[in-house]
Scaffold this active site. Structure first.
Site, PDB file in Angstrom:
ATOM      1  N   LYS A 177     -29.107 -15.985 -14.472  1.00 51.95           N
ATOM      2  CA  LYS A 177     -28.020 -15.227 -13.873  1.00 51.95           C
ATOM      3  C   LYS A 177     -28.623 -14.256 -12.860  1.00 51.95           C
ATOM      4  O   LYS A 177     -29.193 -13.232 -13.231  1.00 51.95           O
ATOM      5  CB  LYS A 177     -27.232 -14.476 -14.952  1.00 51.95           C
ATOM      6  CG  LYS A 177     -25.898 -13.895 -14.458  1.00 51.95           C
ATOM      7  CD  LYS A 177     -26.107 -12.534 -13.849  1.00 51.95           C
ATOM      8  CE  LYS A 177     -24.808 -11.961 -13.308  1.00 51.95           C
ATOM      9  NZ  LYS A 177     -25.041 -10.736 -12.507  1.00 51.95           N
ATOM     10  N   GLU A 252     -37.794  -5.775 -18.945  1.00 51.78           N
ATOM     11  CA  GLU A 252     -38.536  -5.010 -17.944  1.00 51.78           C
ATOM     12  C   GLU A 252     -37.523  -4.072 -17.309  1.00 51.78           C
ATOM     13  O   GLU A 252     -36.648  -4.494 -16.560  1.00 51.78           O
ATOM     14  CB  GLU A 252     -39.167  -5.967 -16.922  1.00 51.78           C
ATOM     15  CG  GLU A 252     -40.295  -5.336 -16.119  1.00 51.78           C
ATOM     16  CD  GLU A 252     -39.775  -4.525 -14.951  1.00 51.78           C
ATOM     17  OE1 GLU A 252     -39.792  -3.275 -15.055  1.00 51.78           O
ATOM     18  OE2 GLU A 252     -39.334  -5.113 -13.965  1.00 51.78           O
ATOM     19  N   CYS A 286     -38.817  -0.599  -9.490  1.00 54.03           N
ATOM     20  CA  CYS A 286     -38.910   0.087 -10.785  1.00 54.03           C
ATOM     21  C   CYS A 286     -40.277   0.718 -10.992  1.00 54.03           C
ATOM     22  O   CYS A 286     -40.402   1.733 -11.682  1.00 54.03           O
ATOM     23  CB  CYS A 286     -38.603  -0.882 -11.920  1.00 54.03           C
ATOM     24  SG  CYS A 286     -39.562  -2.410 -11.855  1.00 54.03           S
ATOM     25  N   GLU A 387     -34.106   7.847 -12.743  1.00 55.19           N
ATOM     26  CA  GLU A 387     -34.486   6.892 -11.714  1.00 55.19           C
ATOM     27  C   GLU A 387     -33.464   6.919 -10.582  1.00 55.19           C
ATOM     28  O   GLU A 387     -32.313   6.539 -10.763  1.00 55.19           O
ATOM     29  CB  GLU A 387     -34.593   5.492 -12.317  1.00 55.19           C
ATOM     30  CG  GLU A 387     -35.273   4.501 -11.431  1.00 55.19           C
ATOM     31  CD  GLU A 387     -35.537   3.180 -12.125  1.00 55.19           C
ATOM     32  OE1 GLU A 387     -36.574   2.557 -11.842  1.00 55.19           O
ATOM     33  OE2 GLU A 387     -34.694   2.764 -12.954  1.00 55.19           O
TER      34      GLU A 387
END
Length: 499
Positions: A177, A252, A286, A387
């Site tokens: 996906k 992750e 990231c 973040e």
């Protein structure tokens, strides 16, 4: 290369009633239309993957032949490198400087690497003798079954091959996906696997919204392993889903990388490195180094150099080779970053550079954030803890190396970190940092032979590296008893041998 992308299920390209428009975040021009799948397409893809796994053609294919097919796909990607790099830049705004080397080049290298380790992998190992039975033992490593892979929009091709490369090398079937903002390269990858002759149903690609499509895939009872790259919040949700069926996961997730400049560092090199750590891929990575820790004694010197160098970064067209920083993926993400700027100002941080969405010639359309540097930041501020995912660097000061390590480790994340200084001192600090990847005098050094992943809320498991296939196999212990008659069996301890 077509501008209309259907779903890929059971070796067939499937159109849907609804579709996405993929528009350039730099110009808002139409790049492609993509079929929009729903939960029924996920069900069909999982069923096709399970049927292919049960039928067994791919999982019974010798590892060397599976590796050869994966190598063929890697060669196909490499041959189309310029074309795919440009497509990626148009789709998600990553600069052409980055998409050629990282998004496409490293993806092809990753597939070649996993093909190589698949050929050397110990699929079956005979262990030591089991005494006093006597018996021997065999450990067999077998594919798990149907793997659900969910990937993000920032580096979609590499995060895809990290998952489906070892999954397919191990003989699994996969339902992928891609993120709805950047599905094009994962779908182009499916074309390469289809052209290489992968059996139908072994790889399936369903584009669709995270809710409900991604959530349905990650919780589907037919999926035995989920490999996910994305936000920590979604990763936690997948982990909760996995508890009901004890489904295996690789996660992750997010990061807030601490980048430590020691007082004996080459400051000019460290400043350039800090900007590369934070601003590469438009800051949408990231593992970016978004917290810069500098010695208080050299604060003014380093900040001045940092601002001067950052002022030379060129913001603009991602297809232009001289551009350093491209657009943000979407208007929503741009606005989210601007909200963080307001929060940071309210909490006492100071903008040393940038802090705006630019206007004027070249920026009439698209979604833009200037390369931005905050100073007067403390580690309890939201801008230092959450973040942001954009070209935003926060600068913190420290008084001692112990203080720097404490600040660096004071985070819920643990994906990446870096240290700049003399090698011996920097390596000593690197060993003290709670991060799955620590770079000394560099950043973003990613290689197929080394694992990628993090500590704490940055995830579970590792992608890439020499043990990548381990994440996609089950280990089975088979014991072969060679003790002879019934009187010699182990169960004679409990049950009297038959007379």
């Amino acid at each position: 290369m077509t501008n209309d992308y259907p779903l890929y299920i059971d070796g067939k390209w499937i159109d849907t009633d609804d579709s996405y428009e993929i528009r350039s975040p730099a110009t808002e021009e139409l790049v492609a239309t993509v079929a929009k799948g729903d939960v029924t397409h996920v069900d069909a893809a999982v069923a096709a993957a399970q049927a292919a796994f049960d039928e067994g053609t791919w999982r019974r294919t010798p590892p060397a032949e599976r590796a050869a097919l994966i190598n063929t796909v890697a060669e196909g990607l490499a041959a189309r490198g310029d074309e795919l790099a440009a497509l990626q830049s148009r789709e998600n705004g990553a600069t052409i400087r980055i998409t050629g080397a990282l998004h496409v080049g490293l993806s092809a290298a990753q597939l070649q690497y996993v093909a190589a380790i698949a050929q050397a992998y110990e699929w079956e190992t005979e262990g030591p003798a089991i005494e006093p039975v006597p018996a021997t033992g065999i450990v067999v490593r077998e594919p798990i079954g149907v793997v659900g892979a969910i990937v993000p929009w920032n580096i979609p091709l590499l995060t895809t091959v990290w998952k489906i490369g070892p999954a397919l090398a191990a003989g699994n079937s996969v339902v992928l996906k891609p993120d709805e903002h950047a599905p094009l390269l994962p779908l182009e990858l499916a074309r390469e696997f289809d052209a290489a002759g992968l059996p139908p149903g072994v790889l399936n690609v369903v584009s669709g919204d995270g809710e409900p499509v991604g959530a349905h895939l990650s919780g589907h009872p037919g999926v035995r392993k989920v490999a996910f790259t994305g936000s920590t919040a979604v990763g936690k949700s997948i982990l909760r889903q996995s508890a009901d069926s004890v489904r295996r996961v690789t996660l992750e997730l997010g990061g807030k990388g601490a980048n430590v400049i020691l007082d004996d560092a080459d400051i000019d090199m460290a400043v350039d490195g800090a900007l590369f750590a934070c601003m590469a891929n438009n800051g949408e990575a990231c593992e970016a180094g978004t917290r810069l820790l500098i010695p208080s004694s050299r604060r003014d010197e380093i900040v001045d150099k940092l601002v001067a160098r950052a002022s030379t970064l060129r913001l603009g067209d991602p297809l232009e080779p001289t551009t350093h920083v491209g657009p943000i993926i979407s208007a929503d993400q741009r606005d989210r970053i601007l909200d963080y700027f307001s929060i940071a100002a309210d909490e006492g941080a100071t903008i040393a550079l940038g802090g705006r969405s630019p206007a004027g010639p070249g920026f009439e359309k698209g979604y833009w954030i200037e390369p931005t540097i905050f100073v007067d930041v403390t580690n309890d501020m939201r801008i230092a803890r959450e973040e942001v995912f954009g070209p935003v660097l926060v600068v913190l000061t420290y008084d001692s190396v112990d203080d720097a390590v404490k600040i660096a480790n004071d985070t819920n994340y643990g994906l990446s970190a870096g240290v700049w200084g003399s090698e011996a001192r920097a390596l000593e600090v690197a060993r003290r940092l709670d991060a799955g990847m620590v770079w000394v005098n560099n950043w973003h050094v990613i290689h197929p032979a080394y694992p990628f992943g993090g500590y704490k809320e940055s995830g579970l498991g590792r992608e890439g590296g020499p043990n990548a296939i381990d994440e996609y196999v089950e280990e089975k212990f088979i014991s072969i008893d060679r003790s002879g008659g019934i009187e010699n069996k182990a169960f004679a301890i409990v049950i009297d041998p038959a007379s």
